[in-house]
Write a protein that holds these residues in place. Structure first.
Motif, mmCIF file in Angstrom:
data_model
loop_
_atom_site.group_PDB
_atom_site.id
_atom_site.type_symbol
_atom_site.label_atom_id
_atom_site.label_comp_id
_atom_site.label_asym_id
_atom_site.label_seq_id
_atom_site.Cartn_x
_atom_site.Cartn_y
_atom_site.Cartn_z
ATOM 1 N N ASP A 78 -14.921 -34.713 90.200
ATOM 2 C CA ASP A 78 -14.122 -35.412 89.797
ATOM 3 C C ASP A 78 -14.251 -35.448 88.335
ATOM 4 N N ALA A 79 -13.593 -36.428 87.811
ATOM 5 C CA ALA A 79 -13.366 -36.471 86.139
ATOM 6 C C ALA A 79 -14.656 -36.852 85.476
ATOM 7 N N ASP A 80 -15.822 -37.285 86.069
ATOM 8 C CA ASP A 80 -17.172 -37.466 85.579
ATOM 9 C C ASP A 80 -17.793 -36.224 85.089
ATOM 10 N N LEU A 81 -17.610 -35.616 83.727
ATOM 11 C CA LEU A 81 -17.928 -34.524 83.212
ATOM 12 C C LEU A 81 -19.605 -34.693 82.647
ATOM 13 N N GLU A 82 -20.219 -35.669 82.779
ATOM 14 C CA GLU A 82 -21.548 -36.056 82.194
ATOM 15 C C GLU A 82 -22.529 -35.268 83.416
ATOM 16 N N ARG A 83 -22.086 -35.337 84.729
ATOM 17 C CA ARG A 83 -22.791 -34.498 85.756
ATOM 18 C C ARG A 83 -22.408 -33.235 85.681
ATOM 19 N N PRO A 84 -23.531 -32.103 85.961
ATOM 20 C CA PRO A 84 -23.292 -30.722 85.891
ATOM 21 C C PRO A 84 -22.345 -30.510 86.852
ATOM 22 N N GLY A 85 -21.656 -29.411 86.722
ATOM 23 C CA GLY A 85 -20.809 -29.017 87.610
ATOM 24 C C GLY A 85 -20.992 -27.674 88.261
ATOM 25 N N HIS A 86 -20.237 -26.829 89.009
ATOM 26 C CA HIS A 86 -20.478 -25.498 89.550
ATOM 27 C C HIS A 86 -19.899 -24.693 88.512
#
Length: 429
Positions: free
Chosen positions: A170-178
């Motif tokens: 999603d657009a929540d960039l505070e959480r780490p992504g892949h």
């Protein structure tokens, strides 16, 4: 302001006799081109580029070149103008009081030593540069239509930054992504199968650099959204004129590739003498030059981004000169009929009383003031104002109409009591 001082130290293990002549002059060179000393500094740092490191001997004369060209402003002797930004010291070293952008390059020192010996040394100065703008994120289709390339570029950055591509749900960039890919480079490209992308996913590129103040990173990202091209479904054009079709696409993220196609053609239309393609922001225009009957038909505006391919169509209808002539004649006839109908209605309305009384058409000459009195022949009593009607020989009852002339206002006089008898007219109904 705290500044660092960097000193480049040359390695002399490979010093060799480069040339000699009959005058007894000897030229020595420090290392080969591949062994040149490299110095990396940030803007504002104090940097010292050495020429000859034997502290017991100072060069009699020192000459510095940058990228093969002599720096005339550096030809000074020790003690000359110590406030200058660039100074040649007594041992031949080049001192940068404050490194700035544009100082990077290959520096070459030529020093004349006692005993008619010439010494040469090379130093590569690299000035760190952090662009003020963010990285640039872009995309393009691969040879395989199921694959999409995402590219992250941060040019003019030195040394190269660490670029990291990551995918978020999603657009929540505070959480780490892949993390999809990472490398120390100015351009990082990653290939993703389109089946792994979905509406609302975010692809983010992070640029990390040691020179960024406070460890702040520079980023660019896409929050994916499907394209939705829009266009009017039907357009008319006059034969022989130039017609422009406009398609708008504003919803796509990343921006879609928008092209024009004809219904009978697979390949997209390209600029030519017949077609003019242009773009103004989110508006994509197709201008058809000198339209004819052959240009009539469907035209497709097609937009494609990593998520999907969407298209909408417009039908171009061509009018000939004869079509306009018939339309003008039809409009004239319709206007004529409406006008005649209005005149007839006005005449009928003006003569409505005459029509009801069975009289002829035309304007009334005067207000006659006639009154119709209905009299039943079987009645015995008749108003005195109306004379008795002669008996009717017919056995069945008959209604008689007697017409009387009423005096007008200008004929009445308060002092005249005489009345004028009008001839009576009887109508048998």
């Amino acid at each position: 302001m705290r500044r660092r001082t960097l000193v480049a130290v040359c390695v002399f293990a490979t010093v060799a006799v480069w040339a000699s002549d009959s005058l007894g002059l000897t030229t020595l060179e420090s290392g080969s081109q591949s062994e040149a000393t490299a110095v990396t500094a940030a803007p504002g740092d104090v940097v010292l580029l050495p020429c000859y490191s034997d502290g017991s001997v100072n060069p009699l004369q020192t000459r510095w070149l940058k990228d093969g060209r002599e720096l005339e402003e550096l030809r000074v002797t020790p003690g000359d103008d110590p406030q200058r930004r660039l100074v040649v010291l007594g041992d031949g070293s080049l001192n940068f009081r404050s490194v700035a952008g544009g100082d990077e390059g290959v520096y070459r020192c030529e020093a004349t030593l006692p005993g008619n010996v010439t010494w040469r040394a090379r130093v590569v100065l690299q000035v760190a540069n952090i662009p003020s703008r963010h990285p640039d994120c872009s995309w393009h289709l691969a040879g395989d239509p199921t694959e999409v390339f995402f590219s992250c570029t941060w040019p003019d950055c030195y040394p190269d930054p660490m670029l990291i591509w990551s995918q978020h749900q999603d657009a929540d960039l505070e959480r780490p992504g892949h993390v999809l890919a990472s490398n120390v480079t100015s351009v990082l490209q990653v290939s993703i199968n389109r089946s792994l992308l979905a509406q609302g996913h975010t692809l983010r590129c992070v640029a990390q650099h040691l020179k960024l103040v406070g460890g702040l990173n520079r980023t660019c990202s896409f929050t994916l959204d499907e394209p939705h091209p829009q266009i009017s479904p039907l357009v008319w054009a006059q034969e022989g004129s130039n017609m422009t079709l406009v398609c708008t696409e504003t919803a796509s993220v990343p921006p879609a590739n928008t092209t024009w196609r004809r219904a009978a053609e697979v390949a997209p239309l390209t600029p030519s003498a017949k077609y003019i393609l242009s773009q103004d922001g989110s508006a994509y225009s197709l201008t058809i030059v000198n339209v004819s009957r052959d240009d009539e038909g469907d035209y497709f505006c097609q937009s494609e981004n990593p998520l999907a391919l969407r298209q909408t169509d417009v039908y171009l209808k061509i009018r000939g000169s004869s079509d306009y002539t018939g339309a003008v004649v039809g409009i004239f006839i319709a206007a004529l009929i409406v006008g005649l109908s209005a005149v007839a209605a006005k005449v009928l309305f003006a003569n409505r009383h005459r029509i009801c009384l069975g009289g002829p058409f035309g304007p009334l000459d005067e207000d006659r003031g006639d009154v119709l009195s209905l009299v039943d022949s079987d009645e015995d009593q008749i108003f005195q104002a109306i004379p008795r009607l002669p008996p009717i020989t017919e056995p069945h009852p008959t209604t008689m109409v007697q017409i009387h002339r009423l005096p007008s206002g200008d004929q009445e006089d308060a002092g005249n009591q005489s009345t004028r008898e009008e001839p009576q007219q009887l109508v048998n109904l």
